[in-house]
Design a protein around this motif. Structure first.
Motif, PDB file in Angstrom:
ATOM      1  N   MET A  48     -37.708   6.011  50.454  1.00 42.40           N
ATOM      2  CA  MET A  48     -37.822   6.037  51.926  1.00 42.40           C
ATOM      3  C   MET A  48     -38.605   7.061  52.324  1.00 42.40           C
ATOM      4  SD  MET A  48     -34.937   5.631  54.680  1.00 42.40           S
ATOM      5  CE  MET A  48     -35.290   6.300  56.450  1.00 42.40           C
ATOM      6  N   GLU A  49     -39.791   6.785  52.875  1.00 43.63           N
ATOM      7  CA  GLU A  49     -40.625   7.985  53.183  1.00 43.63           C
ATOM      8  C   GLU A  49     -40.773   7.971  54.891  1.00 43.63           C
ATOM      9  OE1 GLU A  49     -43.770   8.960  49.797  1.00 43.63           O
ATOM     10  OE2 GLU A  49     -44.010   6.963  50.756  1.00 43.63           O
ATOM     11  N   VAL A  50     -40.609   8.992  55.540  1.00 37.96           N
ATOM     12  CA  VAL A  50     -40.701   9.226  56.884  1.00 37.96           C
ATOM     13  C   VAL A  50     -41.822  10.140  57.242  1.00 37.96           C
ATOM     14  CG1 VAL A  50     -39.380  10.073  58.769  1.00 37.96           C
ATOM     15  CG2 VAL A  50     -38.169   8.889  57.081  1.00 37.96           C
ATOM     16  N   ASN A  51     -42.435   9.961  58.195  1.00 41.22           N
ATOM     17  CA  ASN A  51     -43.478  10.722  58.990  1.00 41.22           C
ATOM     18  C   ASN A  51     -43.218  10.723  60.290  1.00 41.22           C
ATOM     19  OD1 ASN A  51     -45.967  11.920  59.687  1.00 41.22           O
ATOM     20  ND2 ASN A  51     -46.978  11.052  58.047  1.00 41.22           N
ATOM     21  N   ALA A  52     -42.950  11.800  60.968  1.00 41.42           N
ATOM     22  CA  ALA A  52     -42.261  11.839  62.327  1.00 41.42           C
ATOM     23  C   ALA A  52     -42.799  12.950  63.037  1.00 41.42           C
ATOM     24  CB  ALA A  52     -40.993  11.552  62.254  1.00 41.42           C
ATOM     25  N   PRO A  53     -42.906  12.982  64.212  1.00 42.29           N
ATOM     26  CA  PRO A  53     -43.201  14.017  65.158  1.00 42.29           C
ATOM     27  C   PRO A  53     -41.875  14.906  65.028  1.00 42.29           C
ATOM     28  CG  PRO A  53     -43.353  12.023  66.445  1.00 42.29           C
ATOM     29  CD  PRO A  53     -42.877  11.661  65.209  1.00 42.29           C
ATOM     30  N   PHE A  54     -42.127  16.235  65.204  1.00 45.09           N
ATOM     31  CA  PHE A  54     -41.068  17.364  65.008  1.00 45.09           C
ATOM     32  C   PHE A  54     -40.838  17.850  66.390  1.00 45.09           C
ATOM     33  CE2 PHE A  54     -39.561  21.793  64.212  1.00 45.09           C
ATOM     34  CZ  PHE A  54     -38.204  21.378  63.745  1.00 45.09           C
ATOM     35  N   PHE A  55     -39.515  17.639  66.997  1.00 52.55           N
ATOM     36  CA  PHE A  55     -39.141  17.836  68.418  1.00 52.55           C
ATOM     37  C   PHE A  55     -38.511  19.420  68.546  1.00 52.55           C
ATOM     38  CE2 PHE A  55     -40.010  13.188  68.415  1.00 52.55           C
ATOM     39  CZ  PHE A  55     -40.969  13.288  69.648  1.00 52.55           C
ATOM     40  N   ASP A  56     -37.766  19.407  67.210  1.00 56.07           N
ATOM     41  CA  ASP A  56     -36.798  20.714  67.284  1.00 56.07           C
ATOM     42  C   ASP A  56     -35.835  20.777  68.553  1.00 56.07           C
ATOM     43  OD1 ASP A  56     -35.963  22.791  65.985  1.00 56.07           O
ATOM     44  OD2 ASP A  56     -37.238  24.347  66.762  1.00 56.07           O
ATOM     45  N   ASP A  57     -35.346  19.559  68.873  1.00 54.40           N
ATOM     46  CA  ASP A  57     -34.405  19.491  69.929  1.00 54.40           C
ATOM     47  C   ASP A  57     -33.582  18.106  69.636  1.00 54.40           C
ATOM     48  OD1 ASP A  57     -33.242  19.702  72.386  1.00 54.40           O
ATOM     49  OD2 ASP A  57     -34.846  18.454  73.642  1.00 54.40           O
ATOM     50  N   PRO A  58     -32.328  18.819  69.450  1.00 54.45           N
ATOM     51  CA  PRO A  58     -31.531  19.719  69.395  1.00 54.45           C
ATOM     52  C   PRO A  58     -31.794  20.549  68.462  1.00 54.45           C
ATOM     53  CG  PRO A  58     -29.998  18.024  68.808  1.00 54.45           C
ATOM     54  CD  PRO A  58     -31.395  17.306  69.272  1.00 54.45           C
ATOM     55  N   PRO A  59     -31.402  21.955  68.644  1.00 59.74           N
ATOM     56  CA  PRO A  59     -31.629  22.811  67.384  1.00 59.74           C
ATOM     57  C   PRO A  59     -30.862  22.297  66.352  1.00 59.74           C
ATOM     58  CG  PRO A  59     -30.813  24.062  69.114  1.00 59.74           C
ATOM     59  CD  PRO A  59     -30.692  22.568  69.646  1.00 59.74           C
ATOM     60  N   ALA A  60     -31.238  22.990  65.141  1.00 60.83           N
ATOM     61  CA  ALA A  60     -30.881  22.471  63.746  1.00 60.83           C
ATOM     62  C   ALA A  60     -29.268  22.527  63.555  1.00 60.83           C
ATOM     63  CB  ALA A  60     -31.406  23.341  62.735  1.00 60.83           C
ATOM     64  N   PRO A  61     -28.792  21.490  62.827  1.00 60.53           N
ATOM     65  CA  PRO A  61     -27.413  21.442  62.587  1.00 60.53           C
ATOM     66  C   PRO A  61     -27.131  22.642  61.610  1.00 60.53           C
ATOM     67  CG  PRO A  61     -28.440  19.542  61.728  1.00 60.53           C
ATOM     68  CD  PRO A  61     -29.536  20.561  62.145  1.00 60.53           C
ATOM     69  N   LEU A  62     -25.902  23.122  61.699  1.00 54.50           N
ATOM     70  CA  LEU A  62     -25.531  24.435  60.733  1.00 54.50           C
ATOM     71  C   LEU A  62     -25.178  24.118  59.443  1.00 54.50           C
ATOM     72  CD1 LEU A  62     -22.998  25.871  63.547  1.00 54.50           C
ATOM     73  CD2 LEU A  62     -25.230  26.747  63.147  1.00 54.50           C
TER      74      LEU A  62
END
Length: 181
Positions: A48-62
Protein backbone atom coordinates in the motif's frame (compact mmCIF):
# COMPACT_ATOMS: atom_id res chain seq x y z
CA UNK A 1 12.37 -17.48 -12.84
CA UNK A 2 8.60 -17.43 -13.19
CA UNK A 3 6.23 -16.67 -10.30
CA UNK A 4 3.72 -19.38 -9.51
CA UNK A 5 0.46 -19.32 -7.62
CA UNK A 6 0.12 -21.14 -4.27
CA UNK A 7 -0.95 -24.29 -6.14
CA UNK A 8 2.38 -24.21 -7.95
CA UNK A 9 1.02 -24.49 -11.48
CA UNK A 10 0.28 -21.24 -13.27
CA UNK A 11 1.82 -17.81 -13.46
CA UNK A 12 0.51 -15.56 -10.70
CA UNK A 13 -1.08 -12.39 -12.07
CA UNK A 14 -0.17 -9.29 -10.10
CA UNK A 15 -2.69 -6.61 -9.37
CA UNK A 16 -1.89 -2.90 -9.48
CA UNK A 17 -4.52 -0.24 -8.73
CA UNK A 18 -4.51 3.44 -7.84
CA UNK A 19 -7.22 5.38 -6.02
CA UNK A 20 -7.60 9.13 -5.49
CA UNK A 21 -9.53 10.65 -2.58
CA UNK A 22 -11.20 13.67 -4.20
CA UNK A 23 -14.15 14.27 -1.86
CA UNK A 24 -15.02 14.89 1.75
CA UNK A 25 -17.02 12.20 3.56
CA UNK A 26 -20.24 13.98 2.47
CA UNK A 27 -19.32 14.31 -1.21
CA UNK A 28 -17.89 17.84 -1.46
CA UNK A 29 -14.66 18.32 -3.46
CA UNK A 30 -11.45 18.52 -1.41
CA UNK A 31 -9.76 21.93 -1.43
CA UNK A 32 -6.17 20.66 -1.80
CA UNK A 33 -4.10 18.22 -3.81
CA UNK A 34 -5.90 14.88 -3.29
CA UNK A 35 -4.49 11.85 -1.50
CA UNK A 36 -3.59 8.91 -3.74
CA UNK A 37 -3.34 5.30 -2.65
CA UNK A 38 -1.66 2.63 -4.74
CA UNK A 39 -2.16 -1.09 -4.17
CA UNK A 40 0.24 -3.62 -5.67
CA UNK A 41 0.04 -7.36 -5.02
CA UNK A 42 2.89 -9.82 -4.82
CA UNK A 43 3.42 -13.31 -3.42
CA UNK A 44 3.92 -12.00 0.14
CA UNK A 45 0.94 -9.64 0.27
CA UNK A 46 -0.17 -6.19 -0.75
CA UNK A 47 2.01 -3.10 -0.95
CA UNK A 48 0.00 0.00 0.00
CA UNK A 49 1.57 3.26 -1.18
CA UNK A 50 0.28 6.62 0.04
CA UNK A 51 1.05 10.00 -1.50
CA UNK A 52 -0.60 12.80 0.48
CA UNK A 53 -0.41 16.46 1.43
CA UNK A 54 1.25 17.00 4.81
CA UNK A 55 -0.83 19.27 7.05
CA UNK A 56 1.05 18.69 10.36
CA UNK A 57 -2.28 19.20 12.14
CA UNK A 58 -2.80 17.91 14.74
CA UNK A 59 0.78 17.63 16.02
CA UNK A 60 2.53 14.24 15.89
CA UNK A 61 1.41 11.48 18.25
CA UNK A 62 3.78 10.79 21.13
CA UNK A 63 4.34 7.18 20.02
CA UNK A 64 7.56 5.92 18.48
CA UNK A 65 7.70 6.07 14.66
CA UNK A 66 7.54 2.63 13.07
CA UNK A 67 5.43 1.23 15.93
CA UNK A 68 1.68 0.69 16.37
CA UNK A 69 -0.11 3.57 18.11
CA UNK A 70 -3.54 3.18 19.70
CA UNK A 71 -6.27 5.68 18.68
CA UNK A 72 -4.22 6.85 15.70
CA UNK A 73 -7.47 7.99 14.05
CA UNK A 74 -7.36 11.05 16.37
CA UNK A 75 -4.32 12.34 14.40
CA UNK A 76 -3.44 13.08 10.78
CA UNK A 77 -3.90 9.72 9.08
CA UNK A 78 -4.75 7.87 5.87
CA UNK A 79 -6.94 4.82 6.46
CA UNK A 80 -7.87 1.85 4.28
CA UNK A 81 -10.59 -0.71 4.97
CA UNK A 82 -10.66 -4.17 3.38
CA UNK A 83 -14.02 -5.89 4.04
CA UNK A 84 -15.50 -9.32 3.50
CA UNK A 85 -19.21 -8.70 3.00
CA UNK A 86 -19.84 -12.44 3.58
CA UNK A 87 -18.46 -12.45 7.12
CA UNK A 88 -18.45 -8.71 7.95
CA UNK A 89 -14.82 -9.11 9.01
CA UNK A 90 -12.46 -6.36 7.96
CA UNK A 91 -8.89 -5.17 8.10
CA UNK A 92 -8.39 -1.52 9.04
CA UNK A 93 -5.02 0.00 8.11
CA UNK A 94 -4.08 3.42 9.52
CA UNK A 95 -0.92 5.18 8.39
CA UNK A 96 0.42 8.43 9.87
CA UNK A 97 2.88 10.86 8.23
CA UNK A 98 4.91 10.84 11.45
CA UNK A 99 5.65 7.10 11.07
CA UNK A 100 3.16 5.49 13.46
CA UNK A 101 0.64 2.95 12.22
CA UNK A 102 -2.29 0.93 13.48
CA UNK A 103 -3.69 -2.31 12.07
CA UNK A 104 -6.95 -3.69 13.40
CA UNK A 105 -8.83 -6.87 12.54
CA UNK A 106 -12.52 -6.49 13.23
CA UNK A 107 -15.51 -8.79 13.13
CA UNK A 108 -18.60 -6.69 12.66
CA UNK A 109 -18.78 -2.93 13.06
CA UNK A 110 -16.15 -1.71 15.57
CA UNK A 111 -15.69 -5.14 17.21
CA UNK A 112 -11.89 -5.43 17.38
CA UNK A 113 -10.46 -8.91 17.81
CA UNK A 114 -6.81 -8.14 16.96
CA UNK A 115 -5.03 -4.82 17.40
CA UNK A 116 -1.52 -3.50 16.88
CA UNK A 117 -0.39 -6.08 14.33
CA UNK A 118 3.23 -5.65 13.24
CA UNK A 119 3.78 -3.80 9.98
CA UNK A 120 6.66 -2.96 7.68
CA UNK A 121 6.00 0.78 7.17
CA UNK A 122 8.29 3.44 5.73
CA UNK A 123 7.55 7.18 5.58
CA UNK A 124 9.21 9.96 3.62
CA UNK A 125 8.03 13.37 4.76
CA UNK A 126 8.70 16.67 3.07
CA UNK A 127 7.55 20.16 4.01
CA UNK A 128 4.14 19.98 2.30
CA UNK A 129 3.64 16.29 1.42
CA UNK A 130 4.38 12.77 2.60
CA UNK A 131 4.72 9.32 1.11
CA UNK A 132 4.27 6.02 2.88
CA UNK A 133 4.78 2.38 1.96
CA UNK A 134 3.21 -0.41 3.99
CA UNK A 135 3.61 -4.14 3.32
CA UNK A 136 0.38 -5.95 4.28
CA UNK A 137 0.79 -9.75 4.52
CA UNK A 138 -1.98 -11.80 2.93
CA UNK A 139 -2.81 -13.49 6.26
CA UNK A 140 -3.99 -10.11 7.65
CA UNK A 141 -6.89 -10.01 5.17
CA UNK A 142 -10.26 -11.59 5.99
CA UNK A 143 -11.23 -14.53 3.77
CA UNK A 144 -13.21 -13.44 0.70
CA UNK A 145 -12.29 -9.75 0.98
CA UNK A 146 -14.58 -8.05 -1.53
CA UNK A 147 -14.92 -4.36 -0.62
CA UNK A 148 -12.51 -1.47 -0.15
CA UNK A 149 -12.76 2.12 1.02
CA UNK A 150 -10.17 4.68 2.08
CA UNK A 151 -10.18 7.89 4.11
CA UNK A 152 -7.87 10.81 4.81
CA UNK A 153 -8.25 12.71 8.08
CA UNK A 154 -6.49 15.87 9.23
CA UNK A 155 -7.02 19.11 11.12
CA UNK A 156 -7.95 19.95 14.71
CA UNK A 157 -11.17 20.98 16.41
CA UNK A 158 -13.65 22.73 14.10
CA UNK A 159 -11.08 22.47 11.27
CA UNK A 160 -11.06 18.63 11.37
CA UNK A 161 -11.55 17.25 7.83
CA UNK A 162 -12.78 13.78 6.88
CA UNK A 163 -12.25 12.78 3.26
CA UNK A 164 -13.45 9.57 1.63
CA UNK A 165 -12.73 7.60 -1.52
CA UNK A 166 -16.40 6.55 -1.56
CA UNK A 167 -18.33 9.30 0.27
CA UNK A 168 -21.90 9.06 1.50
CA UNK A 169 -24.04 9.84 -1.57
CA UNK A 170 -25.43 13.40 -1.34
CA UNK A 171 -29.04 12.16 -1.70
CA UNK A 172 -28.59 9.83 1.31
CA UNK A 173 -27.32 12.54 3.68
CA UNK A 174 -29.61 13.35 6.57
CA UNK A 175 -29.88 16.75 8.24
CA UNK A 176 -27.25 17.10 10.98
CA UNK A 177 -25.40 13.93 9.92
CA UNK A 178 -21.74 13.79 10.94
CA UNK A 179 -18.90 11.57 9.65
CA UNK A 180 -19.04 8.02 11.01
CA UNK A 181 -16.17 8.16 13.45
Amino acid sequence: MEDVNPLGKERLEYMKMEFTIKHTWDGLPVSHEPVTIGLKSNNAGLLMEVNAPFFDDPPAPLGEPGKPFSRLWDYEVVEAFFLSDRTEQYLEVELCPHGQHLLLLLSGKRRVWKEGLPLEFEVTRMKTKWEGKAHLPWNYFPPCTSKFNAFAIHGSGEERKYEALHPVPRHELQEGQKPDL
